[in-house]
Design a protein around this motif. Structure first.
Motif, PDB file in Angstrom:
ATOM      1  N   ILE A 154      25.563  29.673  51.765  1.00  0.00           N
ATOM      2  CA  ILE A 154      26.697  28.715  51.212  1.00  0.00           C
ATOM      3  C   ILE A 154      26.273  28.148  49.809  1.00  0.00           C
ATOM      4  O   ILE A 154      25.060  27.643  50.206  1.00  0.00           O
ATOM      5  CB  ILE A 154      27.663  27.804  52.134  1.00  0.00           C
ATOM      6  N   SER A 155      26.997  27.892  48.889  1.00  0.00           N
ATOM      7  CA  SER A 155      27.048  27.005  47.533  1.00  0.00           C
ATOM      8  C   SER A 155      27.608  25.987  47.427  1.00  0.00           C
ATOM      9  O   SER A 155      27.946  25.614  48.764  1.00  0.00           O
ATOM     10  CB  SER A 155      27.559  28.238  46.558  1.00  0.00           C
ATOM     11  N   GLU A 156      26.963  25.179  47.259  1.00  0.00           N
ATOM     12  CA  GLU A 156      27.842  23.609  47.176  1.00  0.00           C
ATOM     13  C   GLU A 156      29.022  24.110  46.876  1.00  0.00           C
ATOM     14  O   GLU A 156      29.778  23.064  47.541  1.00  0.00           O
ATOM     15  CB  GLU A 156      26.646  22.074  45.955  1.00  0.00           C
ATOM     16  N   LYS A 157      29.493  24.788  46.005  1.00  0.00           N
ATOM     17  CA  LYS A 157      30.368  25.073  45.188  1.00  0.00           C
ATOM     18  C   LYS A 157      31.723  25.185  46.946  1.00  0.00           C
ATOM     19  O   LYS A 157      32.572  25.172  47.198  1.00  0.00           O
ATOM     20  CB  LYS A 157      31.181  26.134  44.661  1.00  0.00           C
ATOM     21  N   GLY A 158      31.111  26.346  47.956  1.00  0.00           N
ATOM     22  CA  GLY A 158      31.368  26.956  49.287  1.00  0.00           C
ATOM     23  C   GLY A 158      32.049  25.540  50.380  1.00  0.00           C
ATOM     24  O   GLY A 158      32.271  25.595  50.967  1.00  0.00           O
ATOM     25  N   ARG A 159      30.865  24.746  50.188  1.00  0.00           N
ATOM     26  CA  ARG A 159      30.615  23.895  50.741  1.00  0.00           C
ATOM     27  C   ARG A 159      31.887  22.596  50.559  1.00  0.00           C
ATOM     28  O   ARG A 159      32.992  22.127  51.991  1.00  0.00           O
ATOM     29  CB  ARG A 159      29.253  22.452  50.383  1.00  0.00           C
ATOM     30  N   GLU A 160      32.279  22.683  48.838  1.00  0.00           N
ATOM     31  CA  GLU A 160      33.555  21.622  48.596  1.00  0.00           C
ATOM     32  C   GLU A 160      34.724  22.309  48.972  1.00  0.00           C
ATOM     33  O   GLU A 160      35.545  21.651  49.555  1.00  0.00           O
ATOM     34  CB  GLU A 160      33.237  21.660  47.192  1.00  0.00           C
ATOM     35  N   PHE A 161      35.189  23.470  48.532  1.00  0.00           N
ATOM     36  CA  PHE A 161      35.826  24.023  49.462  1.00  0.00           C
ATOM     37  C   PHE A 161      36.264  23.849  50.141  1.00  0.00           C
ATOM     38  O   PHE A 161      37.632  24.018  51.504  1.00  0.00           O
ATOM     39  CB  PHE A 161      35.629  25.676  49.466  1.00  0.00           C
ATOM     40  N   LEU A 162      35.005  24.665  51.696  1.00  0.00           N
ATOM     41  CA  LEU A 162      34.840  24.195  53.364  1.00  0.00           C
ATOM     42  C   LEU A 162      35.794  23.272  53.467  1.00  0.00           C
ATOM     43  O   LEU A 162      36.934  22.969  54.682  1.00  0.00           O
ATOM     44  CB  LEU A 162      33.971  24.514  53.734  1.00  0.00           C
TER      45      LEU A 162
END
Length: 126
Positions: free
Chosen positions: A69-77
């Motif tokens: 998971i990317s940092e962008k993915g963590r933020e989206f979640l």
């Protein structure tokens, strides 16, 4: 889409957000078969993200050792898991505090005014 949200959740729960494809399949299978609670939760989250594609959005990176998971993915979640703020239906009226007369009692003592205290008489032991 529920599958993609589940993948994000699994990866976010792993150290460094990374899992091998075999581990990822195993965890996703366990969660998707875990019951109605998980399914309902994923459906609600997926409804907040129509048209989700975790790869083209850059939320999950495919590597030879597995997925991460990317940092962008963590933020989206975090964004889709955060409840929406509900508008205030009725305005809250603040009432000013009641000023009481100054007493010689310490500030942590409340004086009850106009209340009668009823005491019970002890019955004599026979």
């Amino acid at each position: 889409m529920n599958f993609q949200i589940t993948v994000l959740k699994v990866l976010a729960g792993h150290p460094e957000g990374r899992a091998s494809l075999a581990d990822l399949k195993q965890y996703v299978a366990v969660l998707t078969c875990s019951g109605a609670d998980w399914s309902q939760r994923m459906k609600k989250l997926a409804a907040r993200a129509p048209g989700l594609d975790i790869f083209s959005s850059g939320y999950v990176l495919r590597e030879p050792s597995g997925w991460q998971i990317s940092e962008k993915g963590r933020e989206f979640l975090i964004m889709i898991e955060t409840p929406l703020a509900e508008p205030l239906l009725t305005p809250v009226a603040f009432t000013p505090p009641v000023d009481s007369e100054a007493t010689d009692l310490p500030p942590n003592v409340v004086q009850l005014v106009g209340h009668k205290i009823q005491r019970r008489r002890r019955r004599a032991a026979a």
